[in-house]
Scaffold this motif. Structure first.
Motif, PDB file in Angstrom:
ATOM      1  N   GLY A 150     -57.209 -13.622  77.233  1.00 21.25           N
ATOM      2  CA  GLY A 150     -58.260 -12.799  78.002  1.00 21.25           C
ATOM      3  C   GLY A 150     -59.745 -12.992  77.596  1.00 21.25           C
ATOM      4  O   GLY A 150     -60.563 -12.822  78.205  1.00 21.25           O
ATOM      5  N   LYS A 151     -59.712 -13.598  76.134  1.00 25.14           N
ATOM      6  CA  LYS A 151     -61.153 -13.759  75.494  1.00 25.14           C
ATOM      7  C   LYS A 151     -60.898 -15.006  74.806  1.00 25.14           C
ATOM      8  O   LYS A 151     -60.121 -15.718  74.434  1.00 25.14           O
ATOM      9  CB  LYS A 151     -61.351 -12.614  74.635  1.00 25.14           C
ATOM     10  N   PHE A 152     -62.292 -15.424  74.890  1.00 28.02           N
ATOM     11  CA  PHE A 152     -62.593 -16.808  74.182  1.00 28.02           C
ATOM     12  C   PHE A 152     -62.281 -16.787  72.665  1.00 28.02           C
ATOM     13  O   PHE A 152     -62.627 -16.045  71.785  1.00 28.02           O
ATOM     14  CB  PHE A 152     -63.975 -17.381  74.445  1.00 28.02           C
ATOM     15  N   ASN A 153     -61.419 -17.806  72.220  1.00 22.70           N
ATOM     16  CA  ASN A 153     -61.115 -17.922  70.942  1.00 22.70           C
ATOM     17  C   ASN A 153     -61.214 -19.387  70.597  1.00 22.70           C
ATOM     18  O   ASN A 153     -60.317 -20.090  70.687  1.00 22.70           O
ATOM     19  CB  ASN A 153     -59.535 -17.557  70.616  1.00 22.70           C
ATOM     20  N   LYS A 154     -62.499 -19.880  69.935  1.00 23.08           N
ATOM     21  CA  LYS A 154     -62.864 -21.158  69.634  1.00 23.08           C
ATOM     22  C   LYS A 154     -61.925 -21.579  68.684  1.00 23.08           C
ATOM     23  O   LYS A 154     -61.513 -22.970  68.486  1.00 23.08           O
ATOM     24  CB  LYS A 154     -64.124 -21.235  69.263  1.00 23.08           C
ATOM     25  N   GLY A 155     -61.468 -20.570  67.505  1.00 22.09           N
ATOM     26  CA  GLY A 155     -60.581 -21.416  66.459  1.00 22.09           C
ATOM     27  C   GLY A 155     -59.369 -21.910  66.756  1.00 22.09           C
ATOM     28  O   GLY A 155     -58.945 -22.797  66.196  1.00 22.09           O
ATOM     29  N   LEU A 156     -58.718 -21.289  67.972  1.00 20.10           N
ATOM     30  CA  LEU A 156     -57.384 -21.956  68.425  1.00 20.10           C
ATOM     31  C   LEU A 156     -57.759 -23.459  68.845  1.00 20.10           C
ATOM     32  O   LEU A 156     -56.954 -24.277  68.843  1.00 20.10           O
ATOM     33  CB  LEU A 156     -56.975 -21.019  69.615  1.00 20.10           C
ATOM     34  N   GLY A 157     -58.842 -23.413  69.499  1.00 25.58           N
ATOM     35  CA  GLY A 157     -59.140 -24.994  70.265  1.00 25.58           C
ATOM     36  C   GLY A 157     -59.378 -25.864  69.251  1.00 25.58           C
ATOM     37  O   GLY A 157     -58.948 -27.012  69.114  1.00 25.58           O
ATOM     38  N   ILE A 158     -59.855 -25.406  68.017  1.00 26.39           N
ATOM     39  CA  ILE A 158     -60.368 -26.482  66.859  1.00 26.39           C
ATOM     40  C   ILE A 158     -58.862 -26.825  66.045  1.00 26.39           C
ATOM     41  O   ILE A 158     -58.688 -28.104  65.974  1.00 26.39           O
ATOM     42  CB  ILE A 158     -61.255 -25.698  65.962  1.00 26.39           C
ATOM     43  N   ASN A 159     -58.147 -25.851  65.834  1.00 27.11           N
ATOM     44  CA  ASN A 159     -56.797 -26.048  65.055  1.00 27.11           C
ATOM     45  C   ASN A 159     -55.869 -26.990  66.097  1.00 27.11           C
ATOM     46  O   ASN A 159     -55.212 -27.858  65.812  1.00 27.11           O
ATOM     47  CB  ASN A 159     -56.204 -24.810  64.951  1.00 27.11           C
ATOM     48  N   LEU A 160     -55.807 -26.586  67.379  1.00 28.88           N
ATOM     49  CA  LEU A 160     -55.005 -27.517  68.258  1.00 28.88           C
ATOM     50  C   LEU A 160     -55.665 -28.890  68.430  1.00 28.88           C
ATOM     51  O   LEU A 160     -54.828 -30.014  68.352  1.00 28.88           O
ATOM     52  CB  LEU A 160     -54.905 -26.936  69.789  1.00 28.88           C
ATOM     53  N   GLY A 161     -56.966 -29.155  68.329  1.00 29.13           N
ATOM     54  CA  GLY A 161     -57.293 -30.524  68.096  1.00 29.13           C
ATOM     55  C   GLY A 161     -57.239 -31.194  66.933  1.00 29.13           C
ATOM     56  O   GLY A 161     -56.742 -32.405  67.065  1.00 29.13           O
ATOM     57  N   PHE A 162     -57.269 -30.332  65.832  1.00 26.45           N
ATOM     58  CA  PHE A 162     -56.696 -31.405  64.649  1.00 26.45           C
ATOM     59  C   PHE A 162     -55.386 -31.564  64.519  1.00 26.45           C
ATOM     60  O   PHE A 162     -55.005 -32.661  63.927  1.00 26.45           O
ATOM     61  CB  PHE A 162     -57.356 -30.367  63.625  1.00 26.45           C
ATOM     62  N   GLU A 163     -54.580 -30.800  65.073  1.00 28.26           N
ATOM     63  CA  GLU A 163     -52.971 -30.784  65.254  1.00 28.26           C
ATOM     64  C   GLU A 163     -52.907 -31.953  66.008  1.00 28.26           C
ATOM     65  O   GLU A 163     -52.064 -32.946  65.566  1.00 28.26           O
ATOM     66  CB  GLU A 163     -52.285 -29.779  65.677  1.00 28.26           C
ATOM     67  N   VAL A 164     -53.452 -32.165  67.022  1.00 26.89           N
ATOM     68  CA  VAL A 164     -53.206 -33.384  68.004  1.00 26.89           C
ATOM     69  C   VAL A 164     -53.628 -34.647  67.346  1.00 26.89           C
ATOM     70  O   VAL A 164     -53.008 -35.617  67.614  1.00 26.89           O
ATOM     71  CB  VAL A 164     -53.699 -32.908  69.361  1.00 26.89           C
ATOM     72  N   LEU A 165     -54.629 -34.594  66.711  1.00 24.73           N
ATOM     73  CA  LEU A 165     -55.283 -35.780  66.005  1.00 24.73           C
ATOM     74  C   LEU A 165     -54.517 -36.271  64.873  1.00 24.73           C
ATOM     75  O   LEU A 165     -54.395 -37.236  64.594  1.00 24.73           O
ATOM     76  CB  LEU A 165     -56.795 -35.420  65.463  1.00 24.73           C
ATOM     77  N   GLY A 166     -53.785 -35.084  64.191  1.00 25.30           N
ATOM     78  CA  GLY A 166     -52.986 -35.784  63.138  1.00 25.30           C
ATOM     79  C   GLY A 166     -54.022 -36.006  61.876  1.00 25.30           C
ATOM     80  O   GLY A 166     -53.599 -36.907  61.048  1.00 25.30           O
ATOM     81  N   ALA A 167     -55.033 -35.342  61.813  1.00 25.85           N
ATOM     82  CA  ALA A 167     -56.136 -35.740  60.733  1.00 25.85           C
ATOM     83  C   ALA A 167     -55.468 -35.640  59.351  1.00 25.85           C
ATOM     84  O   ALA A 167     -54.902 -34.610  59.107  1.00 25.85           O
ATOM     85  CB  ALA A 167     -57.253 -34.721  60.963  1.00 25.85           C
ATOM     86  N   LYS A 168     -55.940 -36.737  58.560  1.00 29.81           N
ATOM     87  CA  LYS A 168     -55.287 -36.732  57.156  1.00 29.81           C
ATOM     88  C   LYS A 168     -56.204 -36.707  55.996  1.00 29.81           C
ATOM     89  O   LYS A 168     -56.090 -36.055  55.176  1.00 29.81           O
ATOM     90  CB  LYS A 168     -54.550 -38.109  57.232  1.00 29.81           C
ATOM     91  N   ASP A 169     -57.331 -37.404  56.253  1.00 30.68           N
ATOM     92  CA  ASP A 169     -58.550 -37.355  55.207  1.00 30.68           C
ATOM     93  C   ASP A 169     -59.403 -36.431  55.512  1.00 30.68           C
ATOM     94  O   ASP A 169     -59.311 -35.115  55.010  1.00 30.68           O
ATOM     95  CB  ASP A 169     -59.091 -38.830  54.950  1.00 30.68           C
ATOM     96  N   TRP A 170     -60.471 -36.675  55.936  1.00 28.37           N
ATOM     97  CA  TRP A 170     -61.672 -35.786  56.163  1.00 28.37           C
ATOM     98  C   TRP A 170     -61.605 -35.463  57.401  1.00 28.37           C
ATOM     99  O   TRP A 170     -61.339 -35.917  58.580  1.00 28.37           O
ATOM    100  CB  TRP A 170     -62.993 -36.501  56.020  1.00 28.37           C
ATOM    101  N   CYS A 171     -61.598 -33.987  57.738  1.00 25.36           N
ATOM    102  CA  CYS A 171     -61.665 -33.228  58.910  1.00 25.36           C
ATOM    103  C   CYS A 171     -62.936 -32.345  59.372  1.00 25.36           C
ATOM    104  O   CYS A 171     -63.177 -31.579  58.331  1.00 25.36           O
ATOM    105  CB  CYS A 171     -60.443 -32.282  58.837  1.00 25.36           C
ATOM    106  N   VAL A 172     -63.721 -32.623  60.490  1.00 27.09           N
ATOM    107  CA  VAL A 172     -65.004 -32.329  60.529  1.00 27.09           C
ATOM    108  C   VAL A 172     -64.849 -31.409  61.866  1.00 27.09           C
ATOM    109  O   VAL A 172     -64.363 -31.905  63.010  1.00 27.09           O
ATOM    110  CB  VAL A 172     -65.870 -33.383  60.570  1.00 27.09           C
ATOM    111  N   HIS A 173     -65.332 -30.430  61.931  1.00 25.23           N
ATOM    112  CA  HIS A 173     -65.861 -29.600  63.000  1.00 25.23           C
ATOM    113  C   HIS A 173     -67.262 -29.539  63.226  1.00 25.23           C
ATOM    114  O   HIS A 173     -67.804 -29.218  62.466  1.00 25.23           O
ATOM    115  CB  HIS A 173     -65.308 -28.290  63.112  1.00 25.23           C
ATOM    116  N   PHE A 174     -67.557 -29.907  64.520  1.00 25.12           N
ATOM    117  CA  PHE A 174     -69.208 -29.706  64.903  1.00 25.12           C
ATOM    118  C   PHE A 174     -69.353 -28.986  66.024  1.00 25.12           C
ATOM    119  O   PHE A 174     -68.312 -29.233  67.024  1.00 25.12           O
ATOM    120  CB  PHE A 174     -69.815 -31.064  64.704  1.00 25.12           C
ATOM    121  N   ASP A 175     -70.560 -28.348  66.146  1.00 22.70           N
ATOM    122  CA  ASP A 175     -70.857 -27.749  67.436  1.00 22.70           C
ATOM    123  C   ASP A 175     -71.265 -28.967  68.280  1.00 22.70           C
ATOM    124  O   ASP A 175     -71.811 -30.080  68.055  1.00 22.70           O
ATOM    125  CB  ASP A 175     -71.943 -26.633  67.322  1.00 22.70           C
ATOM    126  N   SER A 176     -70.991 -28.878  69.472  1.00 28.23           N
ATOM    127  CA  SER A 176     -71.319 -29.701  70.604  1.00 28.23           C
ATOM    128  C   SER A 176     -72.738 -29.932  70.975  1.00 28.23           C
ATOM    129  O   SER A 176     -72.927 -31.159  71.680  1.00 28.23           O
ATOM    130  CB  SER A 176     -70.415 -29.849  72.065  1.00 28.23           C
TER     131      SER A 176
END
Length: 101
Positions: free
Chosen positions: A62-88
């Motif tokens: 019911g409220k916005f949780n940006k962290g869940l989206g970031i974690n899901l994105g990295f999980e789907v990507l299967g990131a191995k070396d460098w992982c970067v999150h940046f604002d759009s």
């Protein structure tokens, strides 16, 4: 070195349209995470051939949780070396790829 990146863009397609072209040349793999209802962000991603994950995980409680989206994105990507999150709304300078590598 493989650099994967995730950005969250929910109803910010106007900013994403400016920043995504600069980001897609920096990262080896790039994913935009957005809501299922955000058709404009999906359209921008399709235009620039960038992976787009549409999900409602960020608002499941019911409220916005940006962290869940970031974690899901990295999980789907299967990131191995460098992982970067940046604002759009971040626009990368032309030689950023040279500097980071």
């Amino acid at each position: 070195m493989n650099i994967s990146a995730v950005t969250i863009s929910v109803n910010y397609s106007d900013y994403l349209a400016w920043s995504l072209p600069t980001a897609k040349n920096v990262f080896d793999r790039l994913m935009v995470v957005t809501s299922k209802d955000d058709k404009e962000t999906k359209r921008v991603c399709d235009y620039y051939w960038v992976e787009c994950l549409q999900t409602d995980i960020m608002t499941k409680d019911g409220k916005f949780n940006k962290g869940l989206g970031i974690n899901l994105g990295f999980e789907v990507l299967g990131a191995k070396d460098w992982c970067v999150h940046f604002d759009s709304d971040i626009v990368f300078p032309p030689r950023f790829n040279d500097f980071i590598r």
